[in-house]
Design an enzyme around this catalytic site. Sequence first.
Site, mmCIF file in Angstrom:
data_model
loop_
_atom_site.group_PDB
_atom_site.id
_atom_site.type_symbol
_atom_site.label_atom_id
_atom_site.label_comp_id
_atom_site.label_asym_id
_atom_site.label_seq_id
_atom_site.Cartn_x
_atom_site.Cartn_y
_atom_site.Cartn_z
ATOM 1 N N CYS A 1 -11.062 4.630 -7.984
ATOM 2 C CA CYS A 1 -10.374 3.706 -7.076
ATOM 3 C C CYS A 1 -9.931 4.388 -5.793
ATOM 4 C CB CYS A 1 -9.174 3.038 -7.755
ATOM 5 S SG CYS A 1 -9.656 1.955 -9.075
ATOM 6 N N GLN B 1 1.423 7.972 -9.780
ATOM 7 C CA GLN B 1 1.154 9.259 -10.434
ATOM 8 C C GLN B 1 2.367 10.182 -10.450
ATOM 9 O OE1 GLN B 1 -1.392 9.605 -12.184
ATOM 10 N NE2 GLN B 1 -2.595 7.906 -11.393
ATOM 11 N N HIS C 1 -5.123 5.403 -3.142
ATOM 12 C CA HIS C 1 -5.776 4.553 -4.142
ATOM 13 C C HIS C 1 -6.013 3.195 -3.462
ATOM 14 C CE1 HIS C 1 -5.918 2.017 -7.785
ATOM 15 N NE2 HIS C 1 -6.105 3.120 -8.490
ATOM 16 N N LYS D 1 1.123 4.270 -17.172
ATOM 17 C CA LYS D 1 0.775 5.649 -16.865
ATOM 18 C C LYS D 1 1.881 6.611 -17.290
ATOM 19 C CE LYS D 1 -2.046 4.367 -12.846
ATOM 20 N NZ LYS D 1 -3.412 4.456 -13.386
ATOM 21 N N ASP E 1 3.882 5.203 -3.059
ATOM 22 C CA ASP E 1 3.118 4.860 -4.256
ATOM 23 C C ASP E 1 3.404 5.951 -5.286
ATOM 24 O OD1 ASP E 1 1.252 4.688 -6.267
ATOM 25 O OD2 ASP E 1 -0.473 4.393 -4.954
#
Lengths: 412, 136
Positions: free
Chosen positions: A370, A208, A128, A231, A205
């Site tokens: 993104c 998600q 991303h 999220k 990261d």
Amino acid sequence: MNSSIPFDLQRIRSDFPTLQRQIHNGVPLIYLDSTATAQKPQSVLTAMDEYYRRSNANIHRGVHTLAEEATAAYEGARQSIAQFIGARTAREVIFVRNTTEAINLVAMTWGRTQLQTGDLVILTEMEHHSNLVPWQMLAAERGLRLEFIPVTDDGLLDLAVYQQLLEQGPKLVAFTHMSNVLGTINPAKEMIAAAHQAGALALVDGAQSVPHLPVDVRDLDADFLAFSAHKMVGPTGIGVLYGKEALLNAMPPFMGGGDMIKKVTLRTFAANTLPHKFEAGTPAIAEGIGFGAAVDYLKTVGMQAVEEHEQTIIRYALERFAEISGVTVIGPAAEHKGAVLAFTMQEAHPHDVAQLLDREGIAVRAGHHCAMPLHERFKLPATTRASFYLYNTIEEVDRLAEGVEKVKRMFA
Amino acid sequence: MDDMYREIIIERYKDPHYRGTLDPHDYTFEDENPLCGDQIRVDVRADEAGMITEAAFSGHGCAISQASADLLIESILGKNVEDVKKMTKQDILDLLGIELGPVRLKCALLSLKVVKAGLYGLGEASDALVDDDEEF
């Protein structure tokens, strides 16, 4: 199709006020954009509302009852989140605005003090923008070398190239645990172990992965993990940087101001202890409390159950979409994939697909999500993306497939 | 006014029994709590067997922080250094005999943090020293 749903799906759906909504002419909402932001359960809304209605006060400095209540709720949320990700202590949980800010914090504090001209940082082609641009900015400032683990045609990281890159002595490997476009779940534990063996730190990261999979920082041995509340059924405006305590202690502060100090004179300051050292100024208090409620909600459902349910959904969705000719799904097979379905349709542009699906009450996203370099890699200007969460149903997958078929007929 | 300001806390705050500095000393440490501007230094003398023979605190701050320091010093006199290192948050709450929220807890625990950091010979005091849920 009747699947083994590991929880009472109708009850879960009833916890989310937005999911009761109808769109346009009485069409029920089918929300398939949770990768962008998830819907919020009533318990999260209530927790934030309670704070504003009952306990609204600034935290940490006040000694009156409201300040005590607000501090207890905010710090309680931190504890709950620390436990959710398996941190050793709540001091390793730094509240930030979102994943993006968490990664920027590491780049600007750890990166600026530890990285020098010529140092290598390994990223991947499926990042991303939030895990690309901060490193590009730092690279421009410090003369760093950035290298990228390529993505194979079936949407996996090319780990052979990763091994070769590791031989060049990187200082940091920063990668997404789960792609927001391909849905690819990367083998984070193995990648981190390899990074450590090469003498590099690993930043994950988790924007998600933390919402959709059980994630344990100690099991992964991650040095840094970044994720956002919104999220994972929490509010916007709050996220977390997890870091190993020794690393965080050695890093200089991020922003200067109130709460991050122990002592200030006209010309000098001494930084506060963790986690406050990185939390200058009045934070998003209600949102922090809401984040705690979101994590409590997910704990009650169980992340194992969330993952299982989403596996069922994505397996079914991949089967269903394989039957639609002219529609191509990008990303790996179900066993390497979270519940993200990005696709292209020969006949129609992704924005048109998304627009027409909205008429059916189906909320999906169109664009580059993104991740422009990743779309470049697949030579696609954009994709339509449907993404699923714990509250989505098999019937909604059917409605999506029917909607896509309908769009296809319109453009045929 | 209420339980938080029990008589003993006001009394020890106004008229502490162990205020002062010791020079020379075997252990010393100093730290502060930004909330009330509490600042506490503790000096400790121990004999060859590690028994604490003398101790004193100095500094300034709120009644909770200063009374807790005074009561803590009283309780460690005659104890072995190793035993004091094992003291917990609960020990301090027992000494004070009050319930505290998260904000004021920091005031109450400052002195224990300082004592333990000094006995362990640390460069910086960690909150882990006074968190009963953690191993240090």
